[in-house]
Design a protein around this motif. Structure first.
Motif, mmCIF file in Angstrom:
data_model
loop_
_atom_site.group_PDB
_atom_site.id
_atom_site.type_symbol
_atom_site.label_atom_id
_atom_site.label_comp_id
_atom_site.label_asym_id
_atom_site.label_seq_id
_atom_site.Cartn_x
_atom_site.Cartn_y
_atom_site.Cartn_z
ATOM 1 N N GLU A 112 -48.963 -17.563 -16.922
ATOM 2 C CA GLU A 112 -47.501 -18.347 -17.748
ATOM 3 C C GLU A 112 -47.783 -19.598 -17.504
ATOM 4 O OE1 GLU A 112 -44.040 -16.539 -17.611
ATOM 5 O OE2 GLU A 112 -45.031 -14.851 -19.640
ATOM 6 N N TYR A 346 -37.525 -18.092 -12.098
ATOM 7 C CA TYR A 346 -38.646 -18.575 -13.213
ATOM 8 C C TYR A 346 -39.009 -20.595 -11.730
ATOM 9 C CZ TYR A 346 -38.416 -14.294 -15.903
ATOM 10 O OH TYR A 346 -38.636 -13.422 -16.296
ATOM 11 N N VAL A 351 -33.083 -16.272 -10.379
ATOM 12 C CA VAL A 351 -32.153 -15.074 -11.711
ATOM 13 C C VAL A 351 -32.073 -13.748 -11.127
ATOM 14 C CG1 VAL A 351 -33.079 -13.691 -13.955
ATOM 15 C CG2 VAL A 351 -34.000 -16.388 -13.642
ATOM 16 N N VAL A 370 -25.005 -9.063 -20.532
ATOM 17 C CA VAL A 370 -25.201 -10.114 -21.151
ATOM 18 C C VAL A 370 -26.031 -10.636 -21.186
ATOM 19 C CG1 VAL A 370 -22.500 -10.152 -20.964
ATOM 20 C CG2 VAL A 370 -24.028 -11.815 -19.374
ATOM 21 N N ASN A 371 -26.576 -11.636 -22.819
ATOM 22 C CA ASN A 371 -27.709 -12.725 -22.772
ATOM 23 C C ASN A 371 -28.305 -13.001 -21.599
ATOM 24 O OD1 ASN A 371 -26.436 -13.014 -25.471
ATOM 25 N ND2 ASN A 371 -29.265 -11.580 -25.301
ATOM 26 N N ALA A 373 -28.975 -11.895 -18.233
ATOM 27 C CA ALA A 373 -28.569 -10.981 -17.099
ATOM 28 C C ALA A 373 -29.623 -11.229 -16.501
ATOM 29 C CB ALA A 373 -27.516 -10.028 -17.447
ATOM 30 N N GLY A 374 -31.306 -10.920 -17.019
ATOM 31 C CA GLY A 374 -31.745 -10.557 -15.923
ATOM 32 C C GLY A 374 -32.347 -9.350 -16.395
ATOM 33 N N LYS A 375 -32.634 -8.666 -17.398
ATOM 34 C CA LYS A 375 -32.562 -7.661 -17.584
ATOM 35 C C LYS A 375 -34.108 -7.126 -17.988
ATOM 36 C CE LYS A 375 -29.850 -7.102 -21.419
ATOM 37 N NZ LYS A 375 -28.856 -8.936 -21.020
ATOM 38 N N THR A 377 -36.424 -9.704 -17.365
ATOM 39 C CA THR A 377 -37.148 -10.469 -16.100
ATOM 40 C C THR A 377 -36.790 -8.556 -15.404
ATOM 41 O OG1 THR A 377 -36.088 -11.941 -16.509
ATOM 42 C CG2 THR A 377 -36.305 -11.499 -14.196
ATOM 43 N N TYR A 386 -44.715 -9.545 -13.118
ATOM 44 C CA TYR A 386 -44.629 -10.896 -12.277
ATOM 45 C C TYR A 386 -44.111 -10.080 -10.403
ATOM 46 C CZ TYR A 386 -42.658 -13.450 -16.601
ATOM 47 O OH TYR A 386 -42.358 -14.051 -17.125
ATOM 48 N N GLN A 404 -39.396 -6.327 -26.319
ATOM 49 C CA GLN A 404 -38.232 -7.064 -27.494
ATOM 50 C C GLN A 404 -39.396 -7.386 -28.549
ATOM 51 O OE1 GLN A 404 -35.796 -9.979 -26.510
ATOM 52 N NE2 GLN A 404 -34.803 -9.022 -24.650
#
Ligand SMILES: Nc1ncnc2c1ncn2[C@@H]1O[C@H](COP(=O)(O)OP(=O)(O)OP(=O)(O)O)[C@@H](O)[C@H]1O
Length: 572
Positions: A112, A346, A351, A370-371, A373-375, A377, A386, A404
């Motif tokens: 990336e 990143y 994170v 929550v959105n 949060a690092g799930k 990752t 990574y 997803q």
């Protein structure tokens, strides 16, 4: 400085090709001068014949001239395809090498990497090279340009045979004008390279107009005019600059040609006033000047090398950017996949910080938070995409993940499932689909299992978001059946209705075998059925336990669960 680099690329064409190309090119370079010499000799003997001395050896000379012309034409026709083939071999080898390098990158963050992506775009861009085979054509072109020296030397020797300094003097002018011309082309390509970012941006805007994925929103929101305007602005600017540079180049080309016309005229006048009486030698000199002109001016090969210079530089930088890394640590035999005190970010801001998590065989762990949060990752760290900035991650090599944004391959339904374990048998593939309840939807497709899952294909089909997720779950089931020891499911059921999600979750539980399952989900109706639940918050694991334990703890999990349960009650 560029010569050794293109020399390096040249070897990729293979020695037999290079040897054949060298012999052929050398012949073609010497041929114009040889034709000039033989013609001169022939004209000389004809003149002798006219003077009554008899045309001695005319037959041999005519045969030689004929042979030179015929062989020259045949080889000339062979030269381009051979050079193109050598160029394509180089391009194929470069592509293969870079693909292998990028695939060998052990982690996704390296792929990336913005710099790497920019270099890959530059390397591939036909805007830079104006051809799909830029680097190969450039390396071969530079090689051929080097060989032109042999032609120059031959023509020089012919000229010096009349007056010794004519050869070096004319060759010096030829080289000077050739270099001048190369410099002009370099300037031109510098302008073209400078317009690359704008041109690529323009292309990205215009691609959105025709891309089927974007088409829906472009039409609904009436974005056509807006996109066209942006595309035009960027492209028009690039085209304006390139056109201006091209006109300047043409003007300069004209002055180089004029320079040659003057040089040739000087030589011809010098020959005429030199008292040279041999018609043959005069013809040979004229031929040699023409040959020198053709050799030094037909420097398309050189131009090609100039055009591809940015691409060559990009490959060199990619090679430097993408060295192999040490493989990640393998499981230590305890059968546990683990993150120990892991830190990852990143950019500057972390994170994840101090995350420690052990996965046991056959256990289902749900990760909530929550959105942002690092799930996801965490999931990517678990599958080794990574590398952590700190701490250790023990990677399970036989892991399978459904993210997803899982891939929707334009392949048959069968291959879309089989892709999770290409070595699987037909029975295993069909059993995996059955296990997650995908069989019915596949068999209803126009060509059943053989239907290509894309409406772009004749007889192809498309699936709803939820149906696609069943295909993705079938992949996970197949991977488990084929021995995967870790299944990571990152919101694989977000498009399913609640009942279908619960059903899918139960099915995955049944087929998981000895695999540890990491499930990321925002739906607590599913999450609560996991063996263990971890809560990610502020980059750390803040809670860990079963559903009942976490409810009893009255922490964030309990708060999120209550909120969702209340919303659910209110809406029903
Ligand atoms: N490739 C990336 N490059 C830079 N930042 C990223 C990248 N992927 C994620 N992030 C950032 O890392 C943080 C964690 O993202 P992540 O996708 O792991 O969260 P998540 O918990 O899975 O969120 P969600 O519930 O929305 O899926 C976010 O702030 C996000 O912006």
């Amino acid at each position: 400085m560029r010569l050794p680099r293109s020399g390096g690329f040249l070897a990729l064409a293979g020695w037999p090709h290079l040897a054949a190309l060298t012999l052929l090119e050398l012949f073609l370079l010497v041929e114009p001068t040889a034709v000039a010499l033989v013609t001169g000799e022939l004209v000389g003997r004809l003149a002798q014949g006219a003077a009554g001395q008899g045309p001695a050896g005319m037959g041999t000379m005519l045969a030689l001239l004929g042979a030179l012309l015929v062989i020259g034409n045949v080889l000339r026709a062979t030269s381009r395809p051979l050079a193109e083939r050598a160029g394509r071999r180089i391009d194929a080898a470069v592509r293969e090498e870079l693909t292998a390098r990028v695939l060998a990158l052990p982690t996704l963050d390296r792929v990336e990497d913005a710099v790497l992506q920019d270099e890959l775009t530059t390397m591939r861009s036909p805007l830079l090279t104006w051809t799909d085979e830029g680097i190969g054509a450039a390396a071969v072109g530079r090689f051929r340009a080097g060989l032109t020296m042999a032609g120059l030397v031959t023509a020089m020797l012919v000229l010096s045979s009349v007056v010794w300094w004519w050869g070096p003097a004319t060759a010096a002018v030829a080289l000077l004008l050739g270099r001048l011309r190369a410099r002009r082309w370099r300037e031109f390509f510098a302008v073209v390279s400078g317009t690359m970012p704008a041109a690529l941006r323009g292309r990205a805007w215009s691609d959105m107009l025709s891309d089927s994925r974007d088409a829906k929103e472009v039409r609904i929101f009436g974005l056509t005019g807006w996109l066209e305007r942006h595309a035009e602005e960027n492209i028009a600017d690039a085209v304006r600059q390139v056109t201006g540079a091209r006109l300047a180049l043409l003007r300069r080309e004209l002055s180089v040609f004029l320079g040659w016309a003057v040089t040739a005229s000087v030589v011809y006048v010098a020959v005429a006033s030199s008292g040279e009486v041999s018609v043959g030698r005069i013809a040979a000199v004229i031929g040699a000047v023409s040959a020198m002109f053709v050799i030094s001016m037909s420097s398309q090969d050189q131009d090609m090398a100039e055009a591809a210079a940015p691409a060559i530089d990009a490959v060199t930088r990619i090679r430097a950017l993408a060295p192999g890394l040490e493989p990640p640590p393998a499981p230590d035999g305890t059968g546990e996949v683990a993150l120990r005190d892991v830190r990852f970010g990143y950019g500057q801001a972390p994170v994840l910080e101090g995350v420690t998590l052990t996965l046991r065989r056959g256990e289902v762990i749900a990760v909530v938070g929550v959105n942002g949060a690092g799930k996801t990752t965490l999931a990517k760290l678990l599958t080794g995409q990574y590398r952590p900035d700190g701490g250790t991650v023990v990677i399970e090599p036989s892991a399978y993940a459904v993210y997803q944004d899982f891939n929707r391959y334009e392949l048959s339904a069968y291959d879309n499932v089989r892709i999770a374990a290409p070595e699987a048998t037909r029975e295993q593939v069909e059993a995996a689909a059955l296990a997650v309840g995908a069989t019915e939807l596949i068999e209803r497709l126009p060509r059943g299992w053989e239907t290509v899952l894309s409406p772009k294909y004749d007889g192809g089909g498309d699936l709803s978001g939820g149906q696609w997720q069943k295909i993705a779950l079938a992949r996970a089931a197949l991977a488990a059946a084929c021995g995967a020891r870790l299944l990571v499911l990152d919101e694989p059921t977000a498009n399913l209705d609640i009942e279908a999600e619960l059903d899918a979750f139960d099915r995955i539980r049944q087929v998981r075998g000895r695999a540890a399952v990491v499930l990321i989900s925002h739906r607590f109706s599913t999450v609560r059925r996991a063996d263990r639940i971890v809560v990610l918050s502020g980059g750390r694991i803040t809670e860990e336990g079963t559903h009942d334990e976490l409810l009893a703890a009255s922490g964030e999990y309990a708060r999120m669960f209550d909120l969702q349960a209340r919303q659910f009650k209110e809406s029903t």
